[in-house]
Design a protein around this motif. Structure first.
Motif, PDB file in Angstrom:
ATOM      1  N   LEU A  59      35.105  50.406  60.390  1.00 31.41           N
ATOM      2  CA  LEU A  59      35.761  49.849  59.474  1.00 31.41           C
ATOM      3  C   LEU A  59      36.940  49.615  59.767  1.00 31.41           C
ATOM      4  CD1 LEU A  59      34.744  51.753  56.130  1.00 31.41           C
ATOM      5  CD2 LEU A  59      34.524  49.303  56.383  1.00 31.41           C
ATOM      6  N   PHE A  71      38.861  46.392  55.451  1.00 36.56           N
ATOM      7  CA  PHE A  71      38.380  46.670  54.195  1.00 36.56           C
ATOM      8  C   PHE A  71      38.834  48.110  53.457  1.00 36.56           C
ATOM      9  CE2 PHE A  71      34.367  44.228  55.463  1.00 36.56           C
ATOM     10  CZ  PHE A  71      34.717  43.423  55.362  1.00 36.56           C
ATOM     11  N   LEU A  72      38.972  49.061  54.594  1.00 35.67           N
ATOM     12  CA  LEU A  72      39.287  50.432  53.875  1.00 35.67           C
ATOM     13  C   LEU A  72      40.817  50.282  53.205  1.00 35.67           C
ATOM     14  CD1 LEU A  72      37.873  53.218  53.552  1.00 35.67           C
ATOM     15  CD2 LEU A  72      39.084  53.742  55.684  1.00 35.67           C
ATOM     16  N   VAL A 131      40.292  47.346  50.046  1.00 36.05           N
ATOM     17  CA  VAL A 131      39.187  47.295  49.069  1.00 36.05           C
ATOM     18  C   VAL A 131      39.405  48.564  48.001  1.00 36.05           C
ATOM     19  CG1 VAL A 131      36.818  47.759  48.336  1.00 36.05           C
ATOM     20  CG2 VAL A 131      37.368  46.174  50.145  1.00 36.05           C
ATOM     21  N   ASN A 172      49.581  33.898  48.186  1.00 39.43           N
ATOM     22  CA  ASN A 172      48.803  34.007  49.554  1.00 39.43           C
ATOM     23  C   ASN A 172      47.485  33.614  49.485  1.00 39.43           C
ATOM     24  OD1 ASN A 172      49.535  37.245  50.847  1.00 39.43           O
ATOM     25  ND2 ASN A 172      50.817  35.505  50.424  1.00 39.43           N
ATOM     26  N   HIS A 173      47.010  33.278  50.513  1.00 41.51           N
ATOM     27  CA  HIS A 173      45.599  32.323  50.773  1.00 41.51           C
ATOM     28  C   HIS A 173      44.519  33.511  51.059  1.00 41.51           C
ATOM     29  CE1 HIS A 173      42.697  29.189  52.408  1.00 41.51           C
ATOM     30  NE2 HIS A 173      43.193  28.676  51.370  1.00 41.51           N
ATOM     31  N   ILE A 174      43.355  33.077  51.058  1.00 42.14           N
ATOM     32  CA  ILE A 174      41.996  34.218  51.347  1.00 42.14           C
ATOM     33  C   ILE A 174      41.979  34.462  52.747  1.00 42.14           C
ATOM     34  CG2 ILE A 174      40.837  34.155  49.134  1.00 42.14           C
ATOM     35  CD1 ILE A 174      39.297  31.751  50.496  1.00 42.14           C
ATOM     36  N   PHE A 175      42.717  33.524  53.682  1.00 36.18           N
ATOM     37  CA  PHE A 175      42.462  33.989  55.061  1.00 36.18           C
ATOM     38  C   PHE A 175      43.622  34.487  55.661  1.00 36.18           C
ATOM     39  CE2 PHE A 175      39.386  30.317  54.613  1.00 36.18           C
ATOM     40  CZ  PHE A 175      38.102  31.258  55.212  1.00 36.18           C
ATOM     41  N   TYR A 210      43.992  39.756  52.088  1.00 35.70           N
ATOM     42  CA  TYR A 210      42.721  39.961  51.501  1.00 35.70           C
ATOM     43  C   TYR A 210      41.722  40.435  52.468  1.00 35.70           C
ATOM     44  CZ  TYR A 210      43.903  36.725  47.743  1.00 35.70           C
ATOM     45  OH  TYR A 210      44.674  36.105  46.578  1.00 35.70           O
ATOM     46  N   PRO A 211      40.684  41.102  52.104  1.00 37.06           N
ATOM     47  CA  PRO A 211      39.607  41.363  52.994  1.00 37.06           C
ATOM     48  C   PRO A 211      39.149  40.243  54.213  1.00 37.06           C
ATOM     49  CG  PRO A 211      39.039  42.126  50.861  1.00 37.06           C
ATOM     50  CD  PRO A 211      40.210  40.871  50.643  1.00 37.06           C
ATOM     51  N   ASN A 212      39.330  40.839  55.192  1.00 35.17           N
ATOM     52  CA  ASN A 212      39.171  39.706  56.437  1.00 35.17           C
ATOM     53  C   ASN A 212      38.753  40.683  57.597  1.00 35.17           C
ATOM     54  OD1 ASN A 212      39.463  37.042  55.886  1.00 35.17           O
ATOM     55  ND2 ASN A 212      41.354  37.520  55.055  1.00 35.17           N
ATOM     56  N   ILE A 213      38.334  39.777  58.616  1.00 39.13           N
ATOM     57  CA  ILE A 213      38.236  40.437  60.026  1.00 39.13           C
ATOM     58  C   ILE A 213      39.464  39.959  60.828  1.00 39.13           C
ATOM     59  CG2 ILE A 213      36.688  40.674  61.979  1.00 39.13           C
ATOM     60  CD1 ILE A 213      34.411  39.959  60.127  1.00 39.13           C
ATOM     61  N   LYS A 228      39.414  38.370  64.196  1.00 37.83           N
ATOM     62  CA  LYS A 228      38.642  36.952  64.416  1.00 37.83           C
ATOM     63  C   LYS A 228      40.053  35.974  63.834  1.00 37.83           C
ATOM     64  CE  LYS A 228      35.279  34.162  62.053  1.00 37.83           C
ATOM     65  NZ  LYS A 228      34.417  33.944  60.912  1.00 37.83           N
ATOM     66  N   ARG A 278      50.292  32.994  58.165  1.00 39.33           N
ATOM     67  CA  ARG A 278      48.827  32.327  58.149  1.00 39.33           C
ATOM     68  C   ARG A 278      48.451  32.111  59.344  1.00 39.33           C
ATOM     69  NH1 ARG A 278      47.468  27.828  53.742  1.00 39.33           N
ATOM     70  NH2 ARG A 278      48.418  28.972  52.001  1.00 39.33           N
ATOM     71  N   PRO A 290      46.800  25.219  56.770  1.00 41.65           N
ATOM     72  CA  PRO A 290      46.557  24.820  55.268  1.00 41.65           C
ATOM     73  C   PRO A 290      45.892  23.492  55.134  1.00 41.65           C
ATOM     74  CG  PRO A 290      49.010  24.647  55.781  1.00 41.65           C
ATOM     75  CD  PRO A 290      48.452  25.293  56.945  1.00 41.65           C
ATOM     76  N   VAL A 299      32.687  50.731  50.510  1.00 38.23           N
ATOM     77  CA  VAL A 299      33.826  49.862  50.874  1.00 38.23           C
ATOM     78  C   VAL A 299      33.207  48.755  51.906  1.00 38.23           C
ATOM     79  CG1 VAL A 299      35.979  50.064  52.248  1.00 38.23           C
ATOM     80  CG2 VAL A 299      35.514  51.759  50.531  1.00 38.23           C
ATOM     81  N   SER A 352      31.380  46.080  49.786  1.00 40.46           N
ATOM     82  CA  SER A 352      32.338  45.401  49.070  1.00 40.46           C
ATOM     83  C   SER A 352      33.318  44.504  49.816  1.00 40.46           C
ATOM     84  CB  SER A 352      33.158  46.472  47.958  1.00 40.46           C
ATOM     85  OG  SER A 352      34.158  45.784  47.265  1.00 40.46           O
ATOM     86  N   GLY A 353      33.865  45.056  50.994  1.00 41.01           N
ATOM     87  CA  GLY A 353      34.568  44.168  51.863  1.00 41.01           C
ATOM     88  C   GLY A 353      33.878  43.094  52.235  1.00 41.01           C
ATOM     89  N   GLN A 384      33.392  40.100  49.740  1.00 47.48           N
ATOM     90  CA  GLN A 384      34.746  39.608  49.607  1.00 47.48           C
ATOM     91  C   GLN A 384      35.299  38.770  50.848  1.00 47.48           C
ATOM     92  OE1 GLN A 384      37.684  41.949  47.712  1.00 47.48           O
ATOM     93  NE2 GLN A 384      36.225  43.460  47.310  1.00 47.48           N
ATOM     94  N   LEU A 385      34.714  38.818  51.841  1.00 46.94           N
ATOM     95  CA  LEU A 385      34.953  37.934  53.096  1.00 46.94           C
ATOM     96  C   LEU A 385      34.854  36.383  52.659  1.00 46.94           C
ATOM     97  CD1 LEU A 385      33.451  39.735  56.286  1.00 46.94           C
ATOM     98  CD2 LEU A 385      35.644  39.600  55.772  1.00 46.94           C
ATOM     99  N   PRO A 386      35.866  35.802  53.105  1.00 43.55           N
ATOM    100  CA  PRO A 386      35.852  34.223  53.015  1.00 43.55           C
ATOM    101  C   PRO A 386      34.609  33.412  53.636  1.00 43.55           C
ATOM    102  CG  PRO A 386      37.854  34.975  53.584  1.00 43.55           C
ATOM    103  CD  PRO A 386      37.269  35.947  53.827  1.00 43.55           C
ATOM    104  N   VAL A 409      48.356  26.431  46.309  1.00 40.26           N
ATOM    105  CA  VAL A 409      47.383  27.567  46.698  1.00 40.26           C
ATOM    106  C   VAL A 409      46.153  27.401  46.025  1.00 40.26           C
ATOM    107  CG1 VAL A 409      46.834  29.775  47.384  1.00 40.26           C
ATOM    108  CG2 VAL A 409      48.812  29.030  48.192  1.00 40.26           C
ATOM    109  N   GLN A 454      44.518  24.287  46.832  1.00 43.29           N
ATOM    110  CA  GLN A 454      43.832  24.436  48.414  1.00 43.29           C
ATOM    111  C   GLN A 454      42.400  25.481  48.079  1.00 43.29           C
ATOM    112  OE1 GLN A 454      46.799  26.381  50.762  1.00 43.29           O
ATOM    113  NE2 GLN A 454      48.140  24.598  50.566  1.00 43.29           N
ATOM    114  N   LEU A 455      42.802  26.247  47.300  1.00 41.00           N
ATOM    115  CA  LEU A 455      41.339  26.990  47.063  1.00 41.00           C
ATOM    116  C   LEU A 455      40.223  26.341  46.573  1.00 41.00           C
ATOM    117  CD1 LEU A 455      42.161  30.792  45.913  1.00 41.00           C
ATOM    118  CD2 LEU A 455      41.499  29.982  48.083  1.00 41.00           C
TER     119      LEU A 455
END
Lengths: 534, 130
Positions: free
Chosen positions: A358, A364-365, A368, A382-385, A389-392, A395, A513, A517, B21, B24-25, B28-30, B116, B119-120
């Motif tokens: 994690l 996530f930790l 979330v 803010n944008h989801i990428f 926001y939860p992401n990797i 990556k 970012r 966009p 967690v 849930s994560g 939620q990942l795009p 934004v 964009q979404l």
């Protein structure tokens, strides 16, 4: 099974792999985006160091200022922020030429050195190879640490010095000259990196060491070292006009700053569940019902936690709140998290592996549980990428480095390099410093301060976001455009196919970012002096 | 004696919490959310974005109301204050300029948030077409 290993290997292949991966992430395409405003400030001052020997804010053509000229007196000598980063960048430019890669290289190298030193600290001072590898791996995979280290700014040097101080502190400074000199030297250098870091770090370091390592603090030697540090630092307070800036403090902002710094800490550095777990584990110590932990590693982890707490408490006094002011705490967080992973592994192996995954691969930790509690703090746009926001995260970083990014400052630089003629004047409401660094034109505006009403710029780059000054009023560049220029009559407008973003390559998590966009986005708009072409 | 020892419960709870967690994560990942639970993913994010737009517009309205109040005060005179210090003309002018500057910023913030959200929306449509 004990996780402590004998330290007989000539080199550690796992650490070597971590270091190679980190070097790739730190140095690969260092110039893929140009300097943004703050980096360009350092770079322009460094260029002037090569010319004048000292950081001058004026080179005969352009003025470097982001505080309406408060940074210097009549002699234009830079007296706003410490000089170490400027001289480091100047040295890099001297060796590698005036390029983005050269400017960022020494700072990226300092980032790599942080990973090495985190490893060395855990391995040499505590003889704990697992802790060392985990901490180095965690730091190397922290995208925000990598992003900030890839900047031509003091950030990574601050983090490195914070670590050197810890390394020297856990050395035999009480009886040997070397570690004592290293301790004082790195504290003084930290001051010259950014004095805010010095005060916010040195004070909690002292308090935490009194609380946890009282027996290891010989009074006489401690006082001598403190005195020597103070003597070496005090003369520079005047040079950097510390008194004048201390007068800008606003204590009414402290509660808000504290809340936001802690939210940032939990969202991007030390996840809330981990912090809560540690607080619970050490509750008796905090309540004064027990002494500090006996195990050296755990005591040191608590020591790091106290330094972080103290650091945030002091930094909250400074009215301007930026995530960058706590960036130097990343190596400390890596050490704490690595220790936690090892403890969880000892307790329950499956959970230990899960926790490590994690923390290394996801955010996530960090995010979330904050989302569950409804205390997520991120700017509305803010944008989801993004890292909010939860992401990797890795990556996202590799995608940005691999595919590139349509950087706002690069678009402006390329436009003016191809369209403007030598000797012309550009007025930019923001991003004036990257233009000063990368082009040969006269560049006005930004946050430089007043503009003579007689000026008639050949080009106007009116950025989409309007900046306000410390008094909450329009900046002079905006006022100048409103009251002294007739953009519609005397200029022709060109809309570029590139986005007009607030900053460019800023590493702050709320603004950085990784992916370009998609439309609709605001386009860069340039005004060129001259009549409309039919 | 309990069927499952307390220490084991604690370990189970720890692992379950971490797994929760993780799960849930992941949703939620795009990269995963729109494929796994498209309605839930987009409705949540678009709702959040819409909330931000509304909030930004409310902030803009508030500044507009301040500007209206300042304009009214300029026209009809300032309300009589029993004890308080009366604002000077310069102070009044500074407040006017500050509020105007703030209005510009609020308007731009509202625009940015709206973009934004759009964009979404277009990202959602793009993914829907694939």
């Amino acid at each position: 099974m004990s996780l402590k290993r004998p330290l007989s290997l000539p080199f550690d292949p796992i650490f070597l792999a971590i270091l190679v991966a980190a070097a790739f992430l730190l140095f690969f395409r260092l110039d893929h985006r140009p300097f943004w405003q703050d980096e360009a400030e350092t770079a322009c001052l460094a260029r002037n160091v090569l010319k004048y020997g000292v950081p001058k804010a004026f080179d005969g053509v352009n003025l470097i200022s982001q505080e309406q000229g408060r940074e210097f007196d009549a002699d234009y000598l830079w007296r706003w922020s410490p000089w170490l980063q400027i001289y480091v960048a100047a040295g890099a430019f001297q060796m590698g030429g005036l390029t983005t890669t050269a400017g960022r290289f020494p700072f990226a190298l300092a980032g790599l050195a942080c990973i090495w030193l985190v490893y060395l600290l855990a391995k040499r001072r505590f003889g704990d190879l697992t802790w060392a590898r985990l901490a180095a791996g965690l730091l190397a995979s922290t995208v925000l640490f990598l992003l900030f280290s890839r900047q031509c700014r003091y950030y990574s040097i601050g983090a490195l010095l914070a670590l050197v101080i810890l390394y020297a502190f856990r050395g035999d400074w009480q009886s040997r000259f070397g570690p004592a000199a290293l301790l004082v030297g790195s504290l003084v250098l930290l001051f010259h990196t950014n004095y805010l870091l010095f005060f916010s770090y040195a004070v909690p370091l002292l308090v935490a060491s009194v609380l946890l390592y009282r027996r290891e603090l010989p009074l006489r030697r401690t006082l001598i070292l403190a005195l020597v540090t103070a003597l070496l630092v005090i003369p520079s307070l005047k040079l950097y006009r510390f008194g004048q800036q201390a007068g800008m403090m606003d204590f009414t902002l402290v509660p808000n700053n504290l809340g936001l710094y802690f939210t940032d800490l939990f969202q991007f550095m030390l996840p809330l569940p981990v912090a809560a777990g540690l607080l619970w584990r050490w509750r008796n110590f905090f309540l004064g019902r027990a002494g500090p932990p006996d195990e050296p590693e755990e005591r040191f982890t608590l020591f790091l936690g106290l330094i972080i707490l103290g650091n945030i408490a002091i930094m909250a006094l400074v009215p301007q709140r930026f995530f960058r002011y706590v960036f130097h705490l990343y190596p400390l967080c890596a050490l704490i998290l690595a220790w936690v992973i090892r403890q969880v592994w000892r307790y329950h192996k499956f959970s230990g592996i899960l926790l490590a995954l994690l923390l290394v691969l996801t955010n996530f930790l960090h995010l979330v549980p904050m989302g569950w509690l409804g205390i997520v703090n991120r700017p509305d746009h803010n944008h989801i990428f993004m890292l909010t926001y939860p992401n990797i995260p890795l990556k996202l970083l590799v995608t940005e480095l691999g595919y590139g990014y349509p950087d706002t400052n690069r678009s402006l630089i390329q436009f003016f390099k191809t369209q403007a003629r030598p000797g012309e004047t550009i007025l930019a409401t923001y991003g004036d410093l990257p233009l000063q660094f990368y082009t040969s034109y006269r560049v006005l505006g930004g946050l430089q301060g007043s503009i003579s009403p007689r000026e008639s710029p050949d080009w106007v780059a009116k950025r989409r976001i309007t900046r306000l000054n410390r008094q909450g009023l329009f900046l002079e560049a905006e006022e100048f455009i409103r009251h002294h220029l007739r953009l519609k009559e005397d200029y022709r407008q060109e809309v570029l196919p590139y986005p007009d973003e607030r900053f460019g390559n800023i590493p702050e998590p709320g603004y950085h970012r990784f992916l370009a966009p998609g439309e609709p986005f605001p386009h860069l708009t340039i005004h060129r002096q001259g009549p409309e072409v039919p | 004696m309990p069927l499952v020892p307390a220490a084991r419960w604690r370990k189970l709870l720890l692992a379950a919490g971490l797994l929760l967690v993780l799960a849930s994560g992941l949703v939620q990942l795009p990269e995963i959310g729109p494929r796994l639970l498209p309605e839930r993913f987009w409705s949540r994010h678009l709702f959040e974005a819409q909330e931000s737009v509304t909030l930004a517009e409310m902030r803009l309205d508030r500044v507009d109301a301040t500007l209206t109040a300042l304009a009214g005060a300029e026209k009809h005179g300032l309300p009589h204050l029993q004890e308080g210090r009366r604002p000077t003309a310069a102070g009044f002018a500074a407040a006017w300029r500050r509020t105007q500057a703030l209005r510009q910023r609020r308007w731009e913030d509202a625009q940015e948030v709206q973009e934004v959200r759009q964009q979404l929306q277009s990202l959602r449509e793009d993914l829907g077409k694939r």
